[in-house]
Design a protein around this motif. Structure first.
Motif, PDB file in Angstrom:
ATOM      1  N   ILE A 144       0.880  -1.299  -0.466  1.00 55.38           N
ATOM      2  CA  ILE A 144      -0.169   0.180   0.178  1.00 55.38           C
ATOM      3  C   ILE A 144       0.948   1.396   0.134  1.00 55.38           C
ATOM      4  O   ILE A 144       0.545   2.246  -0.089  1.00 55.38           O
ATOM      5  N   ALA A 145       2.153   1.012   0.949  1.00 52.57           N
ATOM      6  CA  ALA A 145       2.776   2.223   0.777  1.00 52.57           C
ATOM      7  C   ALA A 145       3.998   2.758  -0.325  1.00 52.57           C
ATOM      8  O   ALA A 145       4.648   3.729  -1.082  1.00 52.57           O
ATOM      9  N   GLY A 146       3.690   1.776  -1.393  1.00 50.17           N
ATOM     10  CA  GLY A 146       4.682   1.752  -2.681  1.00 50.17           C
ATOM     11  C   GLY A 146       5.956   0.934  -2.294  1.00 50.17           C
ATOM     12  O   GLY A 146       6.764   1.219  -3.659  1.00 50.17           O
ATOM     13  N   PHE A 147       6.224   0.276  -1.524  1.00 52.49           N
ATOM     14  CA  PHE A 147       7.633  -0.378  -0.883  1.00 52.49           C
ATOM     15  C   PHE A 147       8.311  -1.698  -1.545  1.00 52.49           C
ATOM     16  O   PHE A 147       8.693  -1.847  -2.233  1.00 52.49           O
ATOM     17  N   GLU A 148       6.708  -1.686  -1.781  1.00 53.44           N
ATOM     18  CA  GLU A 148       6.986  -3.306  -3.066  1.00 53.44           C
ATOM     19  C   GLU A 148       5.699  -3.314  -4.167  1.00 53.44           C
ATOM     20  O   GLU A 148       4.646  -2.969  -3.812  1.00 53.44           O
ATOM     21  N   ASP A 149       6.630  -3.119  -5.756  1.00 52.68           N
ATOM     22  CA  ASP A 149       5.419  -4.560  -6.712  1.00 52.68           C
ATOM     23  C   ASP A 149       4.551  -4.881  -6.414  1.00 52.68           C
ATOM     24  O   ASP A 149       5.273  -6.234  -5.847  1.00 52.68           O
ATOM     25  N   LEU A 150       3.192  -4.994  -6.727  1.00 53.09           N
ATOM     26  CA  LEU A 150       2.702  -6.486  -6.658  1.00 53.09           C
ATOM     27  C   LEU A 150       2.654  -7.824  -8.272  1.00 53.09           C
ATOM     28  O   LEU A 150       3.009  -7.009  -9.516  1.00 53.09           O
ATOM     29  N   SER A 151       2.689  -9.063  -7.415  1.00 56.64           N
ATOM     30  CA  SER A 151       2.221  -9.815  -8.751  1.00 56.64           C
ATOM     31  C   SER A 151       1.379  -9.665  -9.229  1.00 56.64           C
ATOM     32  O   SER A 151       1.179  -9.957 -10.139  1.00 56.64           O
ATOM     33  N   GLU A 152       0.485 -10.182  -8.638  1.00 56.50           N
ATOM     34  CA  GLU A 152      -1.099 -10.174  -8.850  1.00 56.50           C
ATOM     35  C   GLU A 152      -2.053  -9.259  -8.571  1.00 56.50           C
ATOM     36  O   GLU A 152      -1.221  -8.631  -7.529  1.00 56.50           O
ATOM     37  N   GLY A 153      -2.971  -8.231  -9.198  1.00 58.37           N
ATOM     38  CA  GLY A 153      -3.728  -7.780  -8.432  1.00 58.37           C
ATOM     39  C   GLY A 153      -3.914  -5.927  -8.961  1.00 58.37           C
ATOM     40  O   GLY A 153      -3.186  -5.632  -9.288  1.00 58.37           O
ATOM     41  N   THR A 154      -4.901  -5.452  -7.979  1.00 58.18           N
ATOM     42  CA  THR A 154      -4.909  -4.318  -7.526  1.00 58.18           C
ATOM     43  C   THR A 154      -5.101  -3.552  -6.344  1.00 58.18           C
ATOM     44  O   THR A 154      -5.676  -4.296  -5.062  1.00 58.18           O
ATOM     45  N   ILE A 155      -4.593  -2.383  -5.971  1.00 56.81           N
ATOM     46  CA  ILE A 155      -4.920  -1.717  -4.792  1.00 56.81           C
ATOM     47  C   ILE A 155      -5.751  -0.490  -5.621  1.00 56.81           C
ATOM     48  O   ILE A 155      -4.653   0.215  -6.193  1.00 56.81           O
ATOM     49  N   LEU A 156      -6.510   0.355  -5.131  1.00 61.58           N
ATOM     50  CA  LEU A 156      -7.580   1.102  -5.072  1.00 61.58           C
ATOM     51  C   LEU A 156      -6.519   2.270  -4.562  1.00 61.58           C
ATOM     52  O   LEU A 156      -7.545   1.876  -3.171  1.00 61.58           O
TER      53      LEU A 156
END
Lengths: 354, 270
Positions: free
Chosen positions: A50-62
């Motif tokens: 959520i903070a942006g320190f990790e990229d997602l492998s799948e899915g979304t965060i709104l």
């Protein structure tokens, strides 16, 4: 209630290790939302996503309806309180608190004024010109809070912020954190492995284990209506009794307890998989004369806990269980080795989904 | 502490320590003492005097020493500056660059000059310069010094950087700092003690170097160590002792400074 953060089927892999295995949740406006779970359950990874320190492998965060995938941490209106605070050691307390405002381009006058207000909010006005190393752990904690709150983020992320404090301070900070959240009206997402912390502060709790959400609900729902064995066992103390399900319909079940007594109890929405169990909290059972309760058991041991007595008992089929009775003059504790009856309070037993 | 024997009770400890200290430091003590000798002799004591120090500035060899000192100091300053910048960049890449292919090999490459015999580097560097047709002189000394100073500057900077938690930069990024701002406002100030320490170390290494300098300096070009060597070939005069003592003092001063800067940094972080 408007949702601020929506996490949709988020997967995060580190090489072969899956830290988040398809996590979904929505976090509402002005909520104190807690991610609770044992270490390694993925709660901190989700916070870092959520903070942006990790990229997602799948899915979304709104975030307020906007997909924030690929957005650098400095472009997200989200601030973090780090576990070990990460106060900048070469800057005074005031400059630490003003840092975010400076980066946002606020002029020196207004930003120092705002930093002063934030320090007042956490009762540290007198320490504005000190260096972080000159403060105690609890004071550093409050500076970290003031620094993260100063830019008025849409969401404040807190990564086990109380874990480095001693017990007394931790308990005081719980109240202070909750108050701060109510005063500022900012959505808090709080990560902890401490169930007591979660129960006392949260509006909603997401219980996680092994990269999955096991249950989301209010503290009362999580404690009183756990849906599976993990949640029932992780939050507070409980007894898990193997049962046979006689009927199951519409959130209620008829179960057969060990010993043959039948009980109608609330159940999770899905039918149990594997061996069905009911969960019963130790304080929701009472000792009655043998034969007159729901279960008969022999007392193995009595443990004195001050306000309570803990009774360790065993059923005829060998299942161990424990219950609590209040330490009062009215109740005569059963002797070790004696047979007792156990009455289960109405609605206290819950059939779990797994 | 009981059960933990005192090192002083080891058999032969005192004798061994005395032997080592004698071999290491008595010659140095002699050099320092005789640099204050009033006599022209290296062996006979003629009373305390500063005449050899004065001789460094006014004697026959004074112009040569002055030119050599100028070369040494400017080369050391430039080489230390350049190698510190390169080393700092390398340290950030190595410590903060995450995992990448060939990281171990890169680390070895950066630090290889510490292990390669200096004479080999000297020969190789000379061959390299003559192959590409670079005239030996000030520039070749400078380039060679920058190269071998990098690992000396790298080690304290990398050590310092490893002690700085990554959460400081993350906190800065979280508080709306760009990558460049997080580096300039947070990481760089926290790295500074390591950078100063690395600079001072590189400066001393450059100032002291003889072998490589002697190979790549070319004719007519001198630094202090090569000038001293040149003088000594015609017989040791007490002014060399005075010059050696000056260089020793500068070295000790810089290394001590480097040590304290590093310690100061560690304290402010605690």
């Amino acid at each position: 209630m408007d949702e601020v953060v929506a996490v949709r089927r988020v997967v995060k892999r580190f090489g072969a290790f899956t830290a988040l295995a398809g996590v979904s949740m929505t976090i509402g406006q002005k909520q104190f939302f807690t991610l609770l779970g044992p270490s390694g359950c993925g709660k901190t990874t989700l916070l870092r996503c959520i903070a942006g320190f990790e990229d997602l492998s799948e899915g979304t965060i709104l975030l307020e309806g906007r997909d924030i995938a690929g957005l650098a941490p400095n472009l997200r209106p989200v601030n973090t309180v780090f576990q070990h605070y990460a106060l900048f050691p070469h800057m005074t307390v005031a400059r630490n608190v003003a840092f975010g405002l400076k980066m946002q381009g606020m002029a020196p006058g207004p930003r120092l004024k705002r930093a002063g207000e934030m320090l007042e909010l956490v009762h540290l006005s007198a320490f504005a010109d000190r260096l972080p190393s000159q403060l105690s752990g609890g004071q550093q904690q409050r500076v970290a809070l003031a620094r993260a709150l100063a830019p008025s983020p849409r969401v404040l992320l807190l990564d086990e912020p109380l874990s480095a404090l001693d017990l007394k301070l931790r308990q005081a900070m719980r109240v202070e954190l909750k108050q701060l959240q109510e005063e500022t009206g900012i959505t808090f997402v709080f990560v902890t492995h401490d169930q007591e912390e979660a129960l006392t502060m949260s509006d909603r709790i997401a219980v996680m284990s092994a990269g999955e959400v096991r249950q989301i609900g209010s503290p009362r729902e999580i404690y009183e209506a756990p849906v599976n064995r993990f949640v029932a066992g992780f939050i507070g103390e409980t007894n898990l009794l193997p049962v046979r399900v006689a009927s199951f319909a519409g959130g209620m079940a008829r179960v057969v307890l060990p010993g043959g007594h039948q009980l109608t109890c609330p159940a999770a929405q899905t039918a149990p998989t594997g061996t069905p169990h009911v969960s019963i909290r130790p304080e929701r059972m009472t000792v009655v004369p043998p034969g007159s309760g729901d279960l008969d058991a022999s007392v193995e041991r009595l443990i004195y806990l001050g306000t309570d007595l803990q009774v360790l008992a065993r059923l005829a089929d060998g299942t161990a269980l424990h219950l609590r009775m209040q330490n009062s003059a009215r109740a005569t504790p059963p002797g070790a080795g004696s047979t007792i009856g156990i009455a289960i309070e109405e609605g206290a037993a819950r059939l779990l989904a797994d | 502490m009981a059960g933990c024997p005192d090192i002083r009770r080891y058999p032969g400890f005192a004798a061994m320590a005395a032997l080592c200290l004698t071999i290491l430091y008595v010659p140095l003590a002699v050099v320092i003492a005789y640099s204050f000798n009033a006599s022209t002799s290296l062996t006979n004591w003629g009373g305390v005097s500063l005449r050899w120090y004065a001789d460094l500035f006014t004697g026959v060899e004074a112009p040569r020493f002055r030119a050599a000192a100028w070369n040494s100091i400017t080369i050391a300053t430039l080489a230390a500056t350049a190698s510190t910048i390169i080393a700092a960049a390398a340290a950030v890449a190595m410590v903060r660059g995450g995992r990448f292919r060939g990281k171990g090999a890169t680390f070895a490459l950066i630090n290889l000059p510490l292990m390669v015999p200096e004479i080999v580097t000297a020969v190789a560097t000379l061959i390299f310069f003559s192959t590409i047709g670079l005239m030996t002189g000030y520039l070749t000394i400078l380039i060679a010094h920058i190269t071998f100073c990098i690992p000396f500057a790298y080690l304290p900077i990398a050590a310092r950087l490893e002690g700085i938690e990554e959460t400081f930069e993350q906190a800065a990024r979280d508080l709306y700092a760009t990558r460049a701002q997080a580096f300039r406002l947070i990481l760089l100030p926290l790295m500074t003690p390591g950078i100063i320490s690395g600079f001072l170390l590189a400066f001393i290494i450059s100032l002291d170097d003889f072998i490589i300098t002697n190979f790549v300096k070319g004719a007519g070009m001198e630094t202090l160590p090569t000038a001293i060597f040149g003088s000594v070939k015609q017989g040791i005069k007490p002014n060399i002792l005075a010059l050696s003592t000056v260089m020793l003092t500068v070295s000790i001063l810089f290394v001590t400074l480097s040590y304290f800067v590093n310690r100061l940094g560690q304290r402010s972080r605690a």
